[in-house]
Every structure is written in structure tokens, then in C-alpha cells.
Design a protein around this motif. Structure first.
Motif, PDB file in Angstrom:
ATOM      1  N   GLU A  12      -2.543  -2.788  -2.750  1.00  0.00           N
ATOM      2  CA  GLU A  12      -2.659  -1.387  -3.125  1.00  0.00           C
ATOM      3  C   GLU A  12      -4.098  -0.877  -3.016  1.00  0.00           C
ATOM      4  O   GLU A  12      -5.058  -1.599  -3.312  1.00  0.00           O
ATOM      5  CB  GLU A  12      -2.144  -1.190  -4.555  1.00  0.00           C
ATOM      6  CG  GLU A  12      -2.132   0.227  -5.057  1.00  0.00           C
ATOM      7  CD  GLU A  12      -1.141   1.137  -4.339  1.00  0.00           C
ATOM      8  OE1 GLU A  12      -1.131   2.335  -4.624  1.00  0.00           O
ATOM      9  OE2 GLU A  12      -0.378   0.641  -3.467  1.00  0.00           O
ATOM     10  N   THR A  21      -7.513   0.085   3.629  1.00  0.00           N
ATOM     11  CA  THR A  21      -6.458   1.019   3.211  1.00  0.00           C
ATOM     12  C   THR A  21      -6.925   2.460   3.161  1.00  0.00           C
ATOM     13  O   THR A  21      -6.177   3.338   2.760  1.00  0.00           O
ATOM     14  CB  THR A  21      -5.932   0.647   1.814  1.00  0.00           C
ATOM     15  OG1 THR A  21      -7.015   0.721   0.874  1.00  0.00           O
ATOM     16  CG2 THR A  21      -5.336  -0.738   1.784  1.00  0.00           C
ATOM     17  N   LEU A  44       1.902  -7.192  -4.415  1.00  0.00           N
ATOM     18  CA  LEU A  44       1.474  -5.801  -4.312  1.00  0.00           C
ATOM     19  C   LEU A  44       0.121  -5.732  -3.619  1.00  0.00           C
ATOM     20  O   LEU A  44      -0.831  -6.400  -4.034  1.00  0.00           O
ATOM     21  CB  LEU A  44       1.379  -5.208  -5.721  1.00  0.00           C
ATOM     22  CG  LEU A  44       1.042  -3.742  -5.874  1.00  0.00           C
ATOM     23  CD1 LEU A  44       2.172  -2.867  -5.331  1.00  0.00           C
ATOM     24  CD2 LEU A  44       0.805  -3.412  -7.347  1.00  0.00           C
ATOM     25  N   SER A  57      -9.373  -2.159  -1.904  1.00  0.00           N
ATOM     26  CA  SER A  57      -8.012  -2.640  -1.681  1.00  0.00           C
ATOM     27  C   SER A  57      -7.891  -4.031  -2.288  1.00  0.00           C
ATOM     28  O   SER A  57      -8.733  -4.889  -2.043  1.00  0.00           O
ATOM     29  CB  SER A  57      -7.701  -2.691  -0.178  1.00  0.00           C
ATOM     30  OG  SER A  57      -6.475  -3.342   0.062  1.00  0.00           O
ATOM     31  N   ASN A 110       0.806  -1.222   0.000  1.00  0.00           N
ATOM     32  CA  ASN A 110       0.000   0.000   0.000  1.00  0.00           C
ATOM     33  C   ASN A 110       0.841   1.275   0.000  1.00  0.00           C
ATOM     34  O   ASN A 110       0.534   2.240   0.696  1.00  0.00           O
ATOM     35  CB  ASN A 110      -0.959   0.025   1.205  1.00  0.00           C
ATOM     36  CG  ASN A 110      -2.083   1.024   1.016  1.00  0.00           C
ATOM     37  OD1 ASN A 110      -2.583   1.188  -0.090  1.00  0.00           O
ATOM     38  ND2 ASN A 110      -2.473   1.697   2.078  1.00  0.00           N
ATOM     39  N   LEU A 164       2.719   2.082  -3.260  1.00  0.00           N
ATOM     40  CA  LEU A 164       3.038   2.433  -4.643  1.00  0.00           C
ATOM     41  C   LEU A 164       2.505   3.817  -5.001  1.00  0.00           C
ATOM     42  O   LEU A 164       3.185   4.609  -5.656  1.00  0.00           O
ATOM     43  CB  LEU A 164       2.469   1.384  -5.598  1.00  0.00           C
ATOM     44  CG  LEU A 164       2.650   1.675  -7.094  1.00  0.00           C
ATOM     45  CD1 LEU A 164       4.131   1.689  -7.470  1.00  0.00           C
ATOM     46  CD2 LEU A 164       1.891   0.658  -7.944  1.00  0.00           C
ATOM     47  N   HIS A 165       1.281   4.126  -4.576  1.00  0.00           N
ATOM     48  CA  HIS A 165       0.687   5.412  -4.926  1.00  0.00           C
ATOM     49  C   HIS A 165       1.418   6.592  -4.277  1.00  0.00           C
ATOM     50  O   HIS A 165       1.240   7.733  -4.692  1.00  0.00           O
ATOM     51  CB  HIS A 165      -0.810   5.439  -4.549  1.00  0.00           C
ATOM     52  CG  HIS A 165      -1.076   5.266  -3.090  1.00  0.00           C
ATOM     53  ND1 HIS A 165      -1.146   4.024  -2.487  1.00  0.00           N
ATOM     54  CD2 HIS A 165      -1.283   6.171  -2.104  1.00  0.00           C
ATOM     55  CE1 HIS A 165      -1.406   4.174  -1.205  1.00  0.00           C
ATOM     56  NE2 HIS A 165      -1.497   5.465  -0.936  1.00  0.00           N
TER      57      HIS A 165
END
Length: 232
Positions: A175, A219, A173, A224, A146, A148-149
Motif C-alpha cells: 500500500e 506506487t 497488503l 510504499s 496498492n 486499498l486506498h
């Protein structure tokens, strides 16, 4: 007399239970105040809340795993309750929280939750906005949990992550996703991928998509999901 003694015993047991709970809550609050992170008060609650999603990672004894964006290292702490003898390299740009001292606090806490000593190793590593600073062709698996952004240089970071993985290494991943591509995260206010754009972006960086599933782990976003890719 008997009923009075029974009432007194029940009161004492209730008081002990409440006192133990308050100590546990204070310990968790203290840890959260230092470097935020996620702390569960029992293994049963952890298994009920996140257990299925944590099993998605399918880690093996002896794996060398990099967690990119680890910060407080508590996510790795939850994984270490379920997995044995894994070397976790916990990378982040936050030098105040990604430390050996913080790692030991997480290990100590989650050893109590597990009910036995954590057998996994936690190795804190400080990276940069463009590099993990981790060794090339070294890791069996990489986790981006959580974060990558929040990468300011996504392409450069993904290029580096590709390089630190062994051939046929796996990328896990988790995210937050937007209902539309570019929707802002409710917590950090960063732009999110939608699912199609996320998969497209990762595959463009030299990975092959394997599978995904909804995540039980909240998240702060609309959705998510968990994703598994392999390095091509």
C-alpha cells in the motif's frame, strides 16, 4: 578488407539488437495502452527492480490466492515468474480489463520473461464496490496490491475479504502510505493511510499484524510498504 568486414558485422549485430529492442518496446507499449499495467523487458530487470519485494509474499505451490483489485493482472504476472502452480483469482470491478483475454496476454508475455511456461492459473472475477463475489472460507491467502486506498467501501470490503479467507489465512497488503493520515495520493488523488492508522484499521477488521517492510515497488506516493496479517 578484414577490418571492413568486421565493421560490417558489428553494424549488423548492432542493427539486429536495436531492432529486437524496438519490437519489445512496441509490444510493451501496445499492452500498456490496452489496460495499463506493468511490463518488464527481462527477468533480470524484474529481479533487480522488484525481486526482493515479490519474495515477501511467500506463496506455496497449490495455494489458492485472491488478488483484490487486480485489473490488468500484471502484478500477478510478475509473481507468476517466481512461483509455481498457484491458482490466482484476479478480482476487480473493471469488466473491460479483468477478462480471460487479458489474462492470456499477461500469461503469454510473462512466460517469455520467465523463459518457460507460466504454471499458475489466472481466474478473472468481477466484483462490486462492496463485495469480491468470491467464495467464503476458500482462500489460503489474499493480496491487496496498492488498491486499498481506492476502495469506496473499505469496511464492507474488508469484512468480505475476511470471510473469503480460510481460518488462519494470510492477508498480504502492499500500500501507498501518506506522511500524514489523509494525505492525497499523487496519482489517483485518493486519501492515504499513514502506517499507524493502516495497521489499526486492518486489525479492527479481524486480522492480526505479523510484519511489514519497505517495498521496492514504486506506487506514486511518499512511501510504499508491504504488510502481512493473519485472519484471527
Amino acid at each position: 578488407m578484414k577490418s571492413a568486414l568486421l565493421a560490417l558485422l558489428n553494424f549488423c549485430l548492432f542493427s539486429i539488437s536495436c531492432f529486437a529492442q524496438s519490437i519489445n518496446e512496441k509490444e510493451i507499449l501496445s499492452l500498456r495502452n490496452e489496460c495499463v499495467g506493468v511490463y518488464f523487458n527481462s527477468k533480470e530487470v524484474l529481479k533487480k527492480s522488484w525481486g526482493k519485494s515479490l519474495r515477501f509474499f511467500d506463496l506455496k505451490e497449490g495455494d489458492k490466492v485472491a488478488d483484490i483489485g487486480a485489473k490488468s493482472m500484471t502484478f500477478i504476472g510478475t509473481l507468476a515468474v517466481f512461483y509455481e502452480n498457484i491458482d490466482f483469482y484476479c478480482e476487480d470491478i473493471d469488466s473491460a480489463c479483468t477478462t480471460s483475454k487479458q489474462a492470456q496476454k499477461v500469461i503469454d508475455f510473462y512466460s517469455k520473461i520467465k523463459g518457460s511456461p507460466i504454471s499458475c492459473k489466472f481466474i478473472p472475477v468481477i466484483g462490486t464496490e462492496t463485495s469480491t463475489t468470491l467464495p467464503k472460507n476458500f482462500f489460503d491467502k489474499v493480496i491487496i496490491d496498492n488498491s486499498l486506498h481506492e476502495f469506496s467501501e473499505k469496511v464492507l470490503m474488508m469484512k468480505d475479504i475476511n470471510q473469503i479467507l480460510k481460518k488462519n489465512g494470510f492477508l498480504y497488503l502492499r500500500e501507498s502510505l501518506g506522511r500524514t493520515n489523509g494525505e492525497l495520493h499523487m496519482g489517483c488523488n485518493q486519501a492515504l493511510f499513514d502506517e499507524a492508522h493502516l495497521v489499526s484499521f486492518i486489525t479492527e477488521q479481524g486480522f492480526k499484524f505479523i510484519k511489514s517492510e519497505d517495498s521496492q515497488i514504486p506506487t506514486g506516493a511518499f512511501l510504499s510498504k508491504l504488510f502481512l496479517f493473519v485472519k484471527e
